[in-house]
Design a protein around this motif. Structure first.
Motif, mmCIF file in Angstrom:
data_model
loop_
_atom_site.group_PDB
_atom_site.id
_atom_site.type_symbol
_atom_site.label_atom_id
_atom_site.label_comp_id
_atom_site.label_asym_id
_atom_site.label_seq_id
_atom_site.Cartn_x
_atom_site.Cartn_y
_atom_site.Cartn_z
ATOM 1 N N ASP A 189 -41.667 -31.555 -42.752
ATOM 2 C CA ASP A 189 -40.982 -30.658 -43.687
ATOM 3 C C ASP A 189 -40.081 -31.455 -44.628
ATOM 4 O O ASP A 189 -39.956 -31.128 -45.805
ATOM 5 C CB ASP A 189 -40.149 -29.642 -42.901
ATOM 6 C CG ASP A 189 -39.451 -28.647 -43.805
ATOM 7 O OD1 ASP A 189 -40.042 -27.594 -44.089
ATOM 8 O OD2 ASP A 189 -38.309 -28.935 -44.252
ATOM 9 N N PHE A 222 -40.859 -30.924 -48.504
ATOM 10 C CA PHE A 222 -39.928 -30.060 -49.222
ATOM 11 C C PHE A 222 -38.557 -30.687 -49.474
ATOM 12 O O PHE A 222 -38.119 -30.811 -50.616
ATOM 13 C CB PHE A 222 -39.752 -28.735 -48.448
ATOM 14 C CG PHE A 222 -40.989 -27.894 -48.406
ATOM 15 C CD1 PHE A 222 -41.564 -27.404 -49.572
ATOM 16 C CD2 PHE A 222 -41.594 -27.582 -47.198
ATOM 17 C CE1 PHE A 222 -42.703 -26.626 -49.537
ATOM 18 C CE2 PHE A 222 -42.735 -26.810 -47.155
ATOM 19 C CZ PHE A 222 -43.293 -26.325 -48.323
ATOM 20 N N GLN A 223 -37.886 -31.101 -48.407
ATOM 21 C CA GLN A 223 -36.473 -31.460 -48.539
ATOM 22 C C GLN A 223 -36.245 -32.626 -49.494
ATOM 23 O O GLN A 223 -35.337 -32.583 -50.328
ATOM 24 C CB GLN A 223 -35.895 -31.780 -47.149
ATOM 25 C CG GLN A 223 -35.891 -30.573 -46.214
ATOM 26 C CD GLN A 223 -35.416 -30.912 -44.810
ATOM 27 O OE1 GLN A 223 -34.438 -31.650 -44.651
ATOM 28 N NE2 GLN A 223 -36.102 -30.408 -43.806
ATOM 29 N N LEU A 276 -36.119 -29.345 -52.277
ATOM 30 C CA LEU A 276 -36.365 -27.994 -51.776
ATOM 31 C C LEU A 276 -35.754 -27.891 -50.378
ATOM 32 O O LEU A 276 -36.454 -27.981 -49.370
ATOM 33 C CB LEU A 276 -37.868 -27.707 -51.706
ATOM 34 C CG LEU A 276 -38.565 -27.391 -53.029
ATOM 35 C CD1 LEU A 276 -40.048 -27.668 -52.921
ATOM 36 C CD2 LEU A 276 -38.337 -25.942 -53.413
ATOM 37 N N HIS A 317 -34.627 -22.602 -49.345
ATOM 38 C CA HIS A 317 -34.742 -22.521 -50.809
ATOM 39 C C HIS A 317 -35.827 -21.503 -51.172
ATOM 40 O O HIS A 317 -36.940 -21.541 -50.636
ATOM 41 C CB HIS A 317 -35.101 -23.904 -51.368
ATOM 42 C CG HIS A 317 -34.884 -24.026 -52.839
ATOM 43 N ND1 HIS A 317 -35.674 -23.390 -53.759
ATOM 44 C CD2 HIS A 317 -33.946 -24.720 -53.558
ATOM 45 C CE1 HIS A 317 -35.251 -23.688 -54.984
ATOM 46 N NE2 HIS A 317 -34.206 -24.493 -54.879
ATOM 47 N N ARG A 349 -39.625 -22.272 -51.972
ATOM 48 C CA ARG A 349 -40.588 -22.581 -50.917
ATOM 49 C C ARG A 349 -41.646 -21.474 -50.779
ATOM 50 O O ARG A 349 -42.775 -21.731 -50.369
ATOM 51 C CB ARG A 349 -39.875 -22.732 -49.567
ATOM 52 C CG ARG A 349 -39.123 -24.049 -49.387
ATOM 53 C CD ARG A 349 -38.351 -23.996 -48.073
ATOM 54 N NE ARG A 349 -37.691 -25.258 -47.769
ATOM 55 C CZ ARG A 349 -38.035 -26.068 -46.774
ATOM 56 N NH1 ARG A 349 -39.058 -25.752 -46.004
ATOM 57 N NH2 ARG A 349 -37.385 -27.176 -46.548
ATOM 58 N N GLN A 380 -45.011 -21.949 -52.221
ATOM 59 C CA GLN A 380 -45.856 -22.965 -51.588
ATOM 60 C C GLN A 380 -45.970 -22.697 -50.083
ATOM 61 O O GLN A 380 -46.014 -23.620 -49.288
ATOM 62 C CB GLN A 380 -45.292 -24.364 -51.827
ATOM 63 C CG GLN A 380 -45.257 -24.763 -53.290
ATOM 64 C CD GLN A 380 -44.824 -26.202 -53.468
ATOM 65 O OE1 GLN A 380 -44.984 -27.027 -52.592
ATOM 66 N NE2 GLN A 380 -44.271 -26.507 -54.628
ATOM 67 N N ASP A 381 -45.998 -21.444 -49.729
ATOM 68 C CA ASP A 381 -46.096 -21.088 -48.318
ATOM 69 C C ASP A 381 -47.295 -21.805 -47.696
ATOM 70 O O ASP A 381 -48.416 -21.696 -48.168
ATOM 71 C CB ASP A 381 -46.267 -19.578 -48.186
ATOM 72 C CG ASP A 381 -45.983 -19.112 -46.763
ATOM 73 O OD1 ASP A 381 -45.490 -19.933 -45.967
ATOM 74 O OD2 ASP A 381 -46.258 -17.945 -46.466
ATOM 75 N N GLU A 429 -41.518 -23.104 -37.870
ATOM 76 C CA GLU A 429 -41.125 -23.515 -39.215
ATOM 77 C C GLU A 429 -39.879 -24.408 -39.163
ATOM 78 O O GLU A 429 -38.928 -24.138 -38.433
ATOM 79 C CB GLU A 429 -40.842 -22.279 -40.080
ATOM 80 C CG GLU A 429 -40.700 -22.604 -41.556
ATOM 81 C CD GLU A 429 -40.644 -21.332 -42.394
ATOM 82 O OE1 GLU A 429 -40.436 -21.452 -43.608
ATOM 83 O OE2 GLU A 429 -40.786 -20.244 -41.817
ATOM 84 N N TYR A 430 -39.916 -25.470 -39.938
ATOM 85 C CA TYR A 430 -38.823 -26.438 -40.082
ATOM 86 C C TYR A 430 -38.655 -27.361 -38.870
ATOM 87 O O TYR A 430 -37.864 -28.293 -38.902
ATOM 88 C CB TYR A 430 -37.460 -25.771 -40.344
ATOM 89 C CG TYR A 430 -37.444 -24.757 -41.442
ATOM 90 C CD1 TYR A 430 -38.225 -24.919 -42.589
ATOM 91 C CD2 TYR A 430 -36.651 -23.625 -41.352
ATOM 92 C CE1 TYR A 430 -38.218 -23.977 -43.599
ATOM 93 C CE2 TYR A 430 -36.629 -22.679 -42.360
ATOM 94 C CZ TYR A 430 -37.421 -22.851 -43.485
ATOM 95 O OH TYR A 430 -37.409 -21.923 -44.484
#
Length: 344
Positions: free
Chosen positions: A133, A137-138, A142, A146, A149, A152-153, A160-161
């Protein structure tokens, strides 16, 4: 000797194949055959007799061998002629069509773009499809929670995460290259590959191909970005293609733009493909956000950069007139066989 010679001649006249001839030769010329027995009688003769006997015996052996060799040669020729007659091929007949494979349209587009960017001084980087992740993202600005996100699921392998996911964009390759660049010098790369999002309709797929580009250097500007994308679009879609930038938003670039090209079907006049606008959206781009540079170890006060990303599926659909993206992943030979042509 004379008796044996007549006997051999009589039997040879009835031989019609090599196997029988070989058996007959073994019968008379083997170590236990009658001709060998004649040679053994030599020890019982005087010196004078041995001389005369030896000459006659050698002449006899030579004549016998000649008989066998002559017939063998004749039978071999006859056998070869029979084989040629039975196995002859009519070279005037048309050959059978050989089925051969062809490159998938996605492979064609991918290789074409790789060649183009390599000629412009870029390197090709192929990153992993399973990512963290943080990289997906990060580090692309993102953070957790955020709202961007949602667009872009993707597919998470666990909660998750908390674990890994299937990358939703090839920008993860850009993060890896920036972090791996120890001296934090200039970068010029393109990252092609498969990405995954939770979409499934005629123009979207849960799996599709993407190519992203990244340039980082001192004194990089939007002018460099526009020049690069104009070259890219003209080479792929034709020299008459025009390019325009529209302001947009991406968390990892600032400023960000959507990039449109003149419709290649109507030339910008307006048609059903471009919905009468004369323009078709092909990719997103922008200047790399300072936060992304900082998180990947670059000094945003010293370096700038630009990034762009496009779906290879979209360009394949444009170039080959494909109306449904899902057909490219269906493994239908009727679809794939359309591309078996030599246009590489």
């Amino acid at each position: 000797m004379e008796k044996l010679l007549n006997e051999i001649k009589e039997k040879i006249e009835n031989v019609t194949d090599l196997k029988t001839l070989n058996e007959l030769k073994v019968e008379y010329l083997s170590k236990k055959g009658p001709i060998t027995e004649l040679s053994l009688k030599m020890k019982d003769l005087s010196i004078e007799e041995k001389k005369e006997y030896g000459m006659k015996l050698n002449a006899f052996k030579t004549e016998v061998n000649n008989l066998f060799d002559t017939l063998k040669e004749k039978l071999e020729i006859e056998e070869l002629n029979k084989k040629l007659e039975s196995e002859k091929i009519d070279i005037t007949l048309p050959s059978k069509r050989i089925r051969k494979g062809s490159k998938h349209p996605m492979t064609r587009i991918k290789e074409e773009l790789e060649d183009l960017f390599v000629s412009m001084g870029y390197e090709v980087y192929d990153g992993p499809e399973i990512e963290t992740d943080e990289n997906c993202f990060q580090k692309l600005n993102l953070p957790l929670g955020h709202p961007a996100r949602d667009a872009q699921d993707t597919f998470y392998l666990e909660n998750e995460y908390e674990a890994f996911l299937l990358r939703s964009q090839t920008s993860t390759g850009q993060v890896r290259v920036m972090e791996a660049n120890q001296d934090k010098g200039p970068i010029r790369i393109v990252c092609p590959g498969k990405v995954y999002r939770r979409d499934d309709d005629a123009t979207h797929s849960h799996q599709f191909m993407q190519m992203e580009g990244l340039v980082i250097d001192e004194n990089v500007s939007m002018a460099d970005l526009k020049g690069t994308l104009e070259t890219f679009c003209k080479k792929l879609l034709g020299e008459k293609t025009n390019v325009r930038f529209r302001p947009s938003y991406f968390p990892f670039t600032e400023p960000s733009v959507e990039v449109d090209v003149t419709c290649f079907k109507c030339g910008g006049k307006g048609c059903s493909l471009c919905k009468q606008t004369g323009w078709i959206e092909v990719l997103g781009a922008g200047m790399v956000h300072p936060n992304v540079l900082s998180m990947c170890g670059y000094d945003p006060e010293k370096y700038q950069g630009f990034a762009f990303g496009t779906g290879l599926d979209r360009f394949a659909m444009f170039k080959y007139g494909i109306t449904d993206i899902r057909t490219m992943y269906g493994n239908d030979e009727r679809f794939l066989n359309q591309f078996s042509r030599k246009d590489d």
